[in-house]
Design a protein around this motif. Sequence first.
Motif, PDB file in Angstrom:
ATOM      1  N   SER A 313      -7.513   2.333   1.707  1.00  0.00           N
ATOM      2  CA  SER A 313      -7.128   2.275   3.319  1.00  0.00           C
ATOM      3  C   SER A 313      -7.146   1.615   4.351  1.00  0.00           C
ATOM      4  O   SER A 313      -5.798   0.959   4.970  1.00  0.00           O
ATOM      5  N   SER A 336       2.128   6.377  -1.154  1.00  0.00           N
ATOM      6  CA  SER A 336       1.323   7.026  -1.930  1.00  0.00           C
ATOM      7  C   SER A 336       0.081   8.110  -2.175  1.00  0.00           C
ATOM      8  O   SER A 336       0.498   8.933  -3.213  1.00  0.00           O
ATOM      9  N   ASN A 337       0.255   9.098  -0.643  1.00  0.00           N
ATOM     10  CA  ASN A 337      -0.103  10.136  -0.107  1.00  0.00           C
ATOM     11  C   ASN A 337       0.847  11.085  -1.263  1.00  0.00           C
ATOM     12  O   ASN A 337       0.606  12.352  -1.766  1.00  0.00           O
ATOM     13  N   THR A 339       3.478  11.035  -3.882  1.00  0.00           N
ATOM     14  CA  THR A 339       3.057  10.402  -5.197  1.00  0.00           C
ATOM     15  C   THR A 339       1.725  10.765  -6.229  1.00  0.00           C
ATOM     16  O   THR A 339       2.135  12.225  -6.651  1.00  0.00           O
ATOM     17  N   LEU A 359      -3.261   7.434  -6.900  1.00  0.00           N
ATOM     18  CA  LEU A 359      -2.511   7.624  -6.665  1.00  0.00           C
ATOM     19  C   LEU A 359      -2.512   7.278  -5.066  1.00  0.00           C
ATOM     20  O   LEU A 359      -1.687   6.693  -3.649  1.00  0.00           O
ATOM     21  N   CYS A 360      -3.432   8.240  -4.736  1.00  0.00           N
ATOM     22  CA  CYS A 360      -3.795   8.156  -3.151  1.00  0.00           C
ATOM     23  C   CYS A 360      -4.529   6.896  -2.357  1.00  0.00           C
ATOM     24  O   CYS A 360      -5.154   7.219  -1.457  1.00  0.00           O
ATOM     25  N   LEU A 362      -3.754   4.445  -0.358  1.00  0.00           N
ATOM     26  CA  LEU A 362      -3.505   4.647   0.732  1.00  0.00           C
ATOM     27  C   LEU A 362      -2.631   5.656   2.162  1.00  0.00           C
ATOM     28  O   LEU A 362      -2.453   5.764   2.657  1.00  0.00           O
ATOM     29  N   PHE A 363      -3.935   6.791   1.390  1.00  0.00           N
ATOM     30  CA  PHE A 363      -2.788   8.141   1.590  1.00  0.00           C
ATOM     31  C   PHE A 363      -3.541   7.982   3.164  1.00  0.00           C
ATOM     32  O   PHE A 363      -3.311   8.973   3.810  1.00  0.00           O
TER      33      PHE A 363
END
Length: 452
Positions: A313, A336-337, A339, A359-360, A362-363
């Motif tokens: 991130s 991102s969070n 998904t 998939l997270c 960049l959460f």
Amino acid sequence: MEEPDTAAILPEDHSATAREGSEAGGGAPTTGPRCPCSLPVSVEPVLFLSMFSVALQAPLSTQYLWDRISEDLGFNGSRRSECSNSSVPPDPLQKEVETLTAHWNLYISLGFFLVGIMVVPLLGSWSDMAGRRPVLILPNIGLALQAVVYLVVMYLKLPVVYFLVGRLLSGLSGDFNAILAGISGSFRDVGQHHWSYINPFWLVLATNVASALYAFLFVHESVYPDPSAKLLTARHHKAVWHLYSTGGSSGEDGGRLRRCKLWLYTLCFFLVVTVHFGSRDLFVLYELSSPLCWGSALIGYGSAAQHLAYLSSLLGLKVMQRCLKDSWVALVGLASNITGLVVFSVADTTELMFTGYGLCFLFMAATPVLRSKLSKLVGPSEQGALFASVACVESLCFLVGSSIFNSLYPASLHFMKGFPFLFAALVLFIPAGIIGWVCAFILFIVFLILNR
């Protein structure tokens, strides 16, 4: 407490230059030399050490609660070969263990919140006058005391209710939220049971002590301390309220707009961090129980994957800020969070769970952006009050997130085990809509100006 942001979380007065005035706190002017006993060293190691401590103990605490409650109830289901077999009816003892673990997480969070909500505003606003270094040292001492209590509980196998005592001690010192206001995995060996938690918490204790010593010996003071500044006074809470009732120290023309932005961005921050807190509490529970039935090694890898997302991130934030506005960066982070949470809600295999972690990546990009936007809305002399208010919001997020998700998880076990993650994804559409609306409004104003 929230897993700490890795960027854009330092108040504006983190620079070496001392500031003038302390309008929010009403203290003495803050111009003057730095504290002569401290060296001009960066404050980032304090943040890193404290962040490492918090990140290390969060999943271990839940695992310890699970093991202790399982032992008390005589449950050993996670070690059965049929644990991941969906054709076998779920063990009612497992549901009871999951429910009790979730409830104890809630009770510990509630005790911490009731103390922290009163202490953090005092420390944050007080730091505008008394200096930042005390607010870096005290929380680390509190976190170290919490680790001591946890170690005593583990050595003597005391009831888990004593975990609450440790959290109360940490809350009285401000916890990690006060550090933010002031600065602007697999350690277990399967088979050693409760003793397998001892070494990691000794590391937590050593980390907190090292952080406190570093802040005391090396961190320079960015605010000239006012010796007459009082900690126990209602003035600090009034300084926090002043920001949100008037928009800060801005003039009449800008006050209303700033007040509106403060409330909107604070609402977005509240929703995002509530989802972070609430879903974080459930990951270990979700992984320990069927159909995943992860052991300590996989839980360590999952925790490592989750915390690697802080680094990704940060890198993504730096790259995206070169070509995107901050608001668009926040929207990408929220996407991102969302998904990742949707994938978690249906994850019934190890591969799918790690896909969600991927998939997270960049959460955490949204929360540093929101902190930065809030910081830019107030003056240098109000940074402590602002981040005290943000820390209060975080404490409230901690309570609300733990209350909702630790209650929703056992309530939804009978129809959809991953429903809390799906609910969390739906909640994140609200801040995404607010930030998107603000972006659209700004673009509309720019369009009108360019076409006049």
